[in-house]
Scaffold this active site. Structure first.
Site: not given
Ligand SMILES: CC(C)(COP(=O)(O)OP(=O)(O)OC[C@H]1O[C@@H](n2cnc3c(N)ncnc32)[C@H](O)[C@@H]1OP(=O)(O)O)[C@@H](O)C(=O)NCCC(=O)NCCS
Length: 394
Positions: A274, A329
């Site tokens: 991320h 996710d």
């Protein structure tokens, strides 16, 4: 040397370049009371954990868009308006019936969202009444369109929304033609809260760029849906599940990782990494992992969960030192799979939630608008001759 030759600093992907001032959400990393680093996500200053525990998606959407928690009366009005606009016009359904059933649901959603704008005449923006109506319509109709495409591609007629069901339960009902178990509906509601907003990511930037041209809100949402679709953004939840499917067994996790890294030492494992949560687990992934476990307890275990846990362990070994951990996710796919949602609908479900954040940014952009017009660094040459076609070489 012309004026265009001035060389501003170039940051690929605009990494770290502020694109707007915003009070909608905050992401960062903090050190907790135990001295551990952890990811932080707040919507309008409220930690995501509190919203996941106490709020519901409609209330969270109100919070994001209008900047504060609603009163009882405001929430009743907002919910009632959304619930009463959930139907979609038969022309939209007819248009969707012409979509190929093999097409990806994100493409169907993007086209349908853009088509909505055809029905609601354009107004000069910002017009508060039009803004308010568009917010209600988009929050109300996007889930209906996702569910309608799912039923139509199976050859069935879409079902009408049920006025007695709340936002998440009604979506699941329209998708599966069955009233969902209350736990499943609650988990879906929390998933929608978790995916509703996440500062200046690619699809939100897309929303703000399109908003800045004063395009209509349906176009704004359609452009954001298109941006969300890519595997480096919203599409990663679908890719994560496909990766777990490909790995197939717990025993195959390590060989799979080694093989991927051998072929490409920079291989990107889906659901990991991320831009902001570097060196920490995404706080949404922690909540989602919990939800996945609740669903497994009630509805039975999923062997893919063992593969996911083993992959997390093995990647900690291989990549952990570089600060790469699961993102939102990684576990959302397992939650949706347990709910019986088809893999290619994972990203559309993400989009349903993110409509709230996109609309909040659309509204905020309109308050102090300046059209986006970045610059570029020209890397071509100048003043080349025009060569007649017959004189050009292969
Ligand atoms: C989300 C993502 C685009 C963020 O990227 P970013 O902040 O630009 O990070 P970078 O791509 O610059 O990566 C930084 C380093 O971590 C590595 N890295 C990042 N994500 C990785 C992943 N999923 N698997 C393996 N390595 C990864 C990069 O190779 C890079 O290594 P280097 O420093 O040795 O060159 C990226 O992590 C990714 O592609 N993840 C997979 C897709 C995904 O899950 N997306 C959903 C995001 S919510």
């Amino acid at each position: 040397m012309t004026e265009g030759d001035r060389k501003p600093e170039y940051r690929p992907g605009l990494e770290g370049v502020p694109a707007a001032k915003s009070s909608i959400s905050y992401v960062g990393i903090q050190t907790n009371d135990l001295g551990e680093r952890e990811g932080v996500l707040e919507y309008r200053s409220i930690p995501i954990q509190a919203l996941a525990e106490h709020s519901n998606f409609v209330e969270t959407a109100f919070l994001l868009i209008w900047g504060r928690l609603p009163t009882h009366a405001e929430l009743d009005k907002f919910s009632t308006e959304i619930y009463s606009h959930r139907r979609i016009k038969y022309r939209i359904k007819d248009m969707m019936k012409c979509f190929p059933e093999t097409g990806h649901p994100m493409d169907a959603l993007q086209a349908s969202a853009a088509a909505l704008g055809l029905f609601y005449s354009r107004h000069t923006l910002p017009n508060p009444e039009y803004v308010g109506q568009a917010i209600i319509r988009l929050l109300a109709k996007i889930p209906t369109m996702v569910a309608a495409f799912q039923l139509m591609r199976k050859g069935n007629d879409p079902v009408m929304p049920r006025d007695d069901l709340d936002y998440a339960a009604n979506f699941l009902y329209m998708l599966t033609e069955k009233e969902p178990d209350p736990i499943v509906a609650k988990v879906m509601d929390v998933c929608l809260i978790l995916h509703a907003e996440h500062t200046m990511n690619a699809s939100t930037f897309s929303a703000r760029v399109t908003a800045s041209t004063l395009a209509d809100p349906y176009t704004v949402i359609a452009s954001s849906v298109g941006t969300l679709a890519g595997p480096l953004h919203g599409g990663a939840n679908e890719e994560t599940l496909l990766m777990l499917e490909k790995i197939g067994t717990v025993a195959n996790v390590r060989p799979y990782v080694e093989q991927c890294l051998k072929l490409d030492p920079k291989h990107k494992f889906m659901g990991f990494g991320h831009r902001v949560y570097k060196g920490v687990k995404d706080p949404r992934a922690i909540i989602l992992q919990n939800l996945a476990e609740q669903l497994f307890q009630k509805f039975g275990y999923d062997p893919y969960y063992d593969i996911a846990l083993e992959l997390e362990r093995v990647l900690e070994e291989y990549l952990g030192g570089r600060g790469i951990y699961p993102n939102v996710d990684y576990y959302s796919g397992l939650v949706y799979r347990k709910m019986g949602i088809p893999t290619d609908l994972f990203t559309p479900v993400f989009a349903i939630a993110r409509v709230a954040g996109w609309l909040a940014h659309w509204n905020e952009q309109l308050q102090e608008n300046r059209i986006f017009r970045p610059t570029q660094i020209y890397t071509g040459s100048h003043q080349q001759p025009y060569i007649a076609i017959d004189n050009r070489h292969e």
